[in-house]
Design an enzyme around this catalytic site. Structure first.
Site, PDB file in Angstrom:
ATOM      1  N   LYS A 175      47.244  78.960  96.278  1.00 56.45           N
ATOM      2  CA  LYS A 175      47.658  78.500  97.609  1.00 56.45           C
ATOM      3  C   LYS A 175      49.175  78.321  97.615  1.00 56.45           C
ATOM      4  O   LYS A 175      49.724  77.638  96.746  1.00 56.45           O
ATOM      5  CB  LYS A 175      46.948  77.167  97.903  1.00 56.45           C
ATOM      6  CG  LYS A 175      47.546  76.366  99.041  1.00 56.45           C
ATOM      7  CD  LYS A 175      46.590  75.294  99.507  1.00 56.45           C
ATOM      8  CE  LYS A 175      47.332  74.183 100.247  1.00 56.45           C
ATOM      9  NZ  LYS A 175      46.585  73.615 101.365  1.00 56.45           N
ATOM     10  N   GLU A 179      37.821  75.126 105.336  1.00 52.02           N
ATOM     11  CA  GLU A 179      38.310  74.131 104.377  1.00 52.02           C
ATOM     12  C   GLU A 179      38.297  72.761 105.026  1.00 52.02           C
ATOM     13  O   GLU A 179      39.027  72.511 105.973  1.00 52.02           O
ATOM     14  CB  GLU A 179      39.745  74.489 103.933  1.00 52.02           C
ATOM     15  CG  GLU A 179      40.350  73.426 103.023  1.00 52.02           C
ATOM     16  CD  GLU A 179      41.847  73.641 102.757  1.00 52.02           C
ATOM     17  OE1 GLU A 179      42.334  74.785 102.882  1.00 52.02           O
ATOM     18  OE2 GLU A 179      42.522  72.643 102.435  1.00 52.02           O
ATOM     19  N   ARG A 237      40.589  64.040 103.467  1.00 49.23           N
ATOM     20  CA  ARG A 237      41.611  63.086 103.931  1.00 49.23           C
ATOM     21  C   ARG A 237      41.019  62.036 104.837  1.00 49.23           C
ATOM     22  O   ARG A 237      41.754  61.199 105.371  1.00 49.23           O
ATOM     23  CB  ARG A 237      42.700  63.822 104.716  1.00 49.23           C
ATOM     24  CG  ARG A 237      43.479  64.781 103.892  1.00 49.23           C
ATOM     25  CD  ARG A 237      44.575  65.432 104.706  1.00 49.23           C
ATOM     26  NE  ARG A 237      44.903  66.702 104.113  1.00 49.23           N
ATOM     27  CZ  ARG A 237      45.659  67.625 104.674  1.00 49.23           C
ATOM     28  NH1 ARG A 237      46.185  67.402 105.862  1.00 49.23           N
ATOM     29  NH2 ARG A 237      45.909  68.755 104.071  1.00 49.23           N
TER      30      ARG A 237
HETATM   31  C1  3PG Z   1      47.299  71.268 105.216  1.00 53.80           C
HETATM   32  O1  3PG Z   1      46.915  71.086 104.064  1.00 53.80           O
HETATM   33  O2  3PG Z   1      47.544  70.354 106.026  1.00 53.80           O
HETATM   34  C2  3PG Z   1      47.399  72.667 105.641  1.00 53.80           C
HETATM   35  O3  3PG Z   1      48.337  73.312 104.920  1.00 53.80           O
HETATM   36  C3  3PG Z   1      47.503  72.854 107.118  1.00 53.80           C
HETATM   37  O4  3PG Z   1      48.792  72.859 107.554  1.00 53.80           O
HETATM   38  P1  3PG Z   1      49.083  73.066 109.117  1.00 53.80           P
HETATM   39  O5  3PG Z   1      48.576  71.819 109.805  1.00 53.80           O
HETATM   40  O6  3PG Z   1      50.562  73.238 109.197  1.00 53.80           O
HETATM   41  O7  3PG Z   1      48.319  74.286 109.559  1.00 53.80           O
END
Ligand code: 3PG
Length: 213
Positions: free
Chosen positions: A134, A47, A51
């Site tokens: 999710k 994924e 961002r």
């Molecule tokens: C996110 O969208 O940032 C994810 O959920 C990842 O979260 P994490 O950095 O706590 O693994």
């Protein structure tokens, strides 16, 4: 494709491995190497979060990697859905969900993992055909006990918990009947990506891929 069929495609992506790396990519030039390290380690579904300005180019680069199934995360608007699909994303992930996002994903034929935390959210998504959702932010939303509790009245919804999931607590999530796989950024630490330390990332991926579920 019906909404249920589209959601089943998203569920199939989650079945590929116990962990989906959640990636924030700053440099698209390194994206293919990062994908190779993760896929080689045993984590095919990736994924890439929208961002960073490099994210869509990173998806284009990663989509060329053999064995990889690259999706786009942090989809916040219908335009994000279209841009992700155009870049070659094979699935989409949203932190939370709106009807506009579900409609856009169905229209673009992009299998979606829509974000849902408490039971009302999960039920709303189920009404729209989303059998895989999710669970985000997992730890802050009550973690394993909350997810387990949602599973009692809604066993037909399966979840992809992310947000605060780590190698240490992943087994607790993966042990739940309603968890297909987990997502997390721990398998691709920023410093390792910046240093091009692909062997460390492949080792973290192997460790994650070996998690039982
Ligand atoms: C996110 O969208 O940032 C994810 O959920 C990842 O979260 P994490 O950095 O706590 O693994």
């Amino acid at each position: 494709m019906t909404p249920e069929e589209s959601s089943q495609h998203a569920a199939n992506v989650c079945e590929l491995a116990p962990v989906v790396p959640v990636l924030v990519v700053d440099d698209a030039a390194r994206a293919a190497e990062l994908a190779v390290a993760l896929v080689t380690g045993g984590l095919p579904a990736l994924e890439v979060t929208l961002r960073t300005p490099a994210a869509l180019d990173a998806i284009r680069e990663m989509a060329t990697v053999d064995g990889g199934v690259v999706g786009a995360g942090t989809l916040l608007t219908p335009a994000d859905v279209v841009a992700a699909k155009d870049a070659g994303a094979l699935f989409g992930v949203t932190p939370g969900t709106t009807d506009r996002l579900i409609d856009a994903a169905l229209e673009a034929e992009l299998p979606l993992l829509p974000g849902a935390a408490p039971a009302t959210e999960a039920l709303r998504r189920l009404e729209r055909g989303c059998i895989i959702q999710k669970f985000f932010p997992a730890e802050a939303s009550g973690g394993v006990p909350a997810l387990k509790a949602i599973g009692a009245p809604l066993p037909q919804v399966r979840f992809f918990p992310t947000g605060g999931v780590s190698l240490a607590n992943a087994p607790d999530y993966l042990g739940l009947a309603n968890t297909v796989c987990v997502g997390g950024s721990w398998v691709a630490p920023k410093d390792a990506v910046a240093a091009g330390d692909w062997s460390r990332i492949a080792t973290l991926a192997r460790e994650a891929a070996a998690l039982p579920r």
